[in-house]
Design an enzyme around this catalytic site. Sequence first.
Site, short mmCIF file in Angstrom:
data_model
loop_
_atom_site.label_atom_id
_atom_site.label_comp_id
_atom_site.label_asym_id
_atom_site.label_seq_id
_atom_site.Cartn_x
_atom_site.Cartn_y
_atom_site.Cartn_z
N LYS A 58 -21.64 -19.78 -5.18
CA LYS A 58 -20.25 -20.09 -4.82
C LYS A 58 -20.13 -21.55 -4.41
O LYS A 58 -19.21 -22.26 -4.83
CB LYS A 58 -19.78 -19.15 -3.70
CG LYS A 58 -19.52 -17.72 -4.19
CD LYS A 58 -19.32 -16.71 -3.07
CE LYS A 58 -19.17 -15.31 -3.68
NZ LYS A 58 -19.06 -14.22 -2.71
N GLN A 102 -19.19 -13.71 3.60
CA GLN A 102 -19.95 -12.89 2.65
C GLN A 102 -20.25 -11.52 3.23
O GLN A 102 -20.70 -11.39 4.37
CB GLN A 102 -21.26 -13.63 2.27
CG GLN A 102 -22.07 -12.96 1.18
CD GLN A 102 -21.37 -12.93 -0.18
OE1 GLN A 102 -20.58 -13.82 -0.51
NE2 GLN A 102 -21.63 -11.91 -0.96
N ASP A 125 -10.58 -14.09 -0.34
CA ASP A 125 -11.11 -12.81 -0.83
C ASP A 125 -9.99 -11.79 -1.02
O ASP A 125 -10.21 -10.75 -1.66
CB ASP A 125 -12.10 -12.24 0.19
CG ASP A 125 -13.55 -12.47 -0.21
OD1 ASP A 125 -13.85 -12.44 -1.42
OD2 ASP A 125 -14.38 -12.67 0.70
N1 GUN Z 1 -20.00 -9.04 -1.31
C1 GUN Z 1 -19.95 -8.47 -2.54
N2 GUN Z 1 -18.83 -8.84 -3.20
C2 GUN Z 1 -18.15 -9.64 -2.35
C3 GUN Z 1 -16.91 -10.34 -2.46
O1 GUN Z 1 -16.18 -10.27 -3.47
N3 GUN Z 1 -16.55 -11.08 -1.38
C4 GUN Z 1 -17.31 -11.14 -0.25
N4 GUN Z 1 -16.86 -11.88 0.77
N5 GUN Z 1 -18.46 -10.50 -0.12
C5 GUN Z 1 -18.87 -9.76 -1.17
#
Ligand code: GUN
Length: 298
Positions: A58, A102, A125
């Site tokens: 990311k 995350q 998100d």
């Molecule tokens: N963990 C697995 N998928 C995601 C996501 O789309 N966003 C976040 N913040 N954590 C995750």
Amino acid sequence: MSRAATLPRLIDGKATAARVLAEVSDEVADLRARGVQPGLAVVLVGSDPASQVYVRNKVLRAEETGIRSLEHKLPADTDEATLLALIEHLNASAEVNGILVQLPLPAHINEQRVLQAIDPLKDVDGFHSENVGGLSQGREVLTPCTPSGCLRLLQDTCGELRGKHAVVVGRSNIVGKPMAALLLQADCTVTVVHSRSQDLPALCRQADIVVAAVGKPRLIDANWLKPGAVVIDVGINRIDEDGRSKLVGDVDFDSALSLVSAITPVPGGVGPMTIAYLMKNTVAATRRQCLAARPAQP
Ligand code: GUN
């Protein structure tokens, strides 16, 4: 019909993600020309190896598109109050337009309290209840990245989605539920099935579109699919096979291939789209925060 027209299509998530990221780079350049630099804060608590890889990717993609990334790595024993204080600081920071925490978080931290602490305008998100509610009401809000990426793949593959029967396998807050809401908004007939549904294969066989997001390696094979269905496989499952470790989806790719009209591979399907839509959301969040109050450029 020629044979080529009947061959299943591989849906190339990498290529589509590259196109989305190129759009994002152009939008970032436009914002920077107006004196606005989008900023994305990524918060990782603990050292889960998969989460570390996701966060690294990311941050890399953000930098490639010209978005300033701010990484916050906290030890696994960080308490909830410390994490909430960091989020409060990021909410107030003018340098930060998007905040991503995350998941999963360590078990001693209340995930819901943390997600609700993020300013909904910075919630790239789309997990805050304000954005979840907005999506279900059809308002223009920040929407979760993985389902948004899946929708783009479906639009590019199918063209018109109106009237198609989509079956979403899995009801998670991250993928299944928002995916169903997005497909409904695209005028699909939507069925959500899950581990307690009766006769899953029969329900899936009704689908023009299957979105698989259950986290069970190769659960769905050709017996579950209608000929000509379009299949989006969100699963990323690590298995040991033939003495080596490999990634497979929730769909038995080799079996499904003989029947479907198009399918995403794992890896290289949905994965790259999730990150591309995180960048798209960061730009959308920046625009709303920074440009909404400004007069239009001459
Ligand atoms: N963990 C697995 N998928 C995601 C996501 O789309 N966003 C976040 N913040 N954590 C995750």
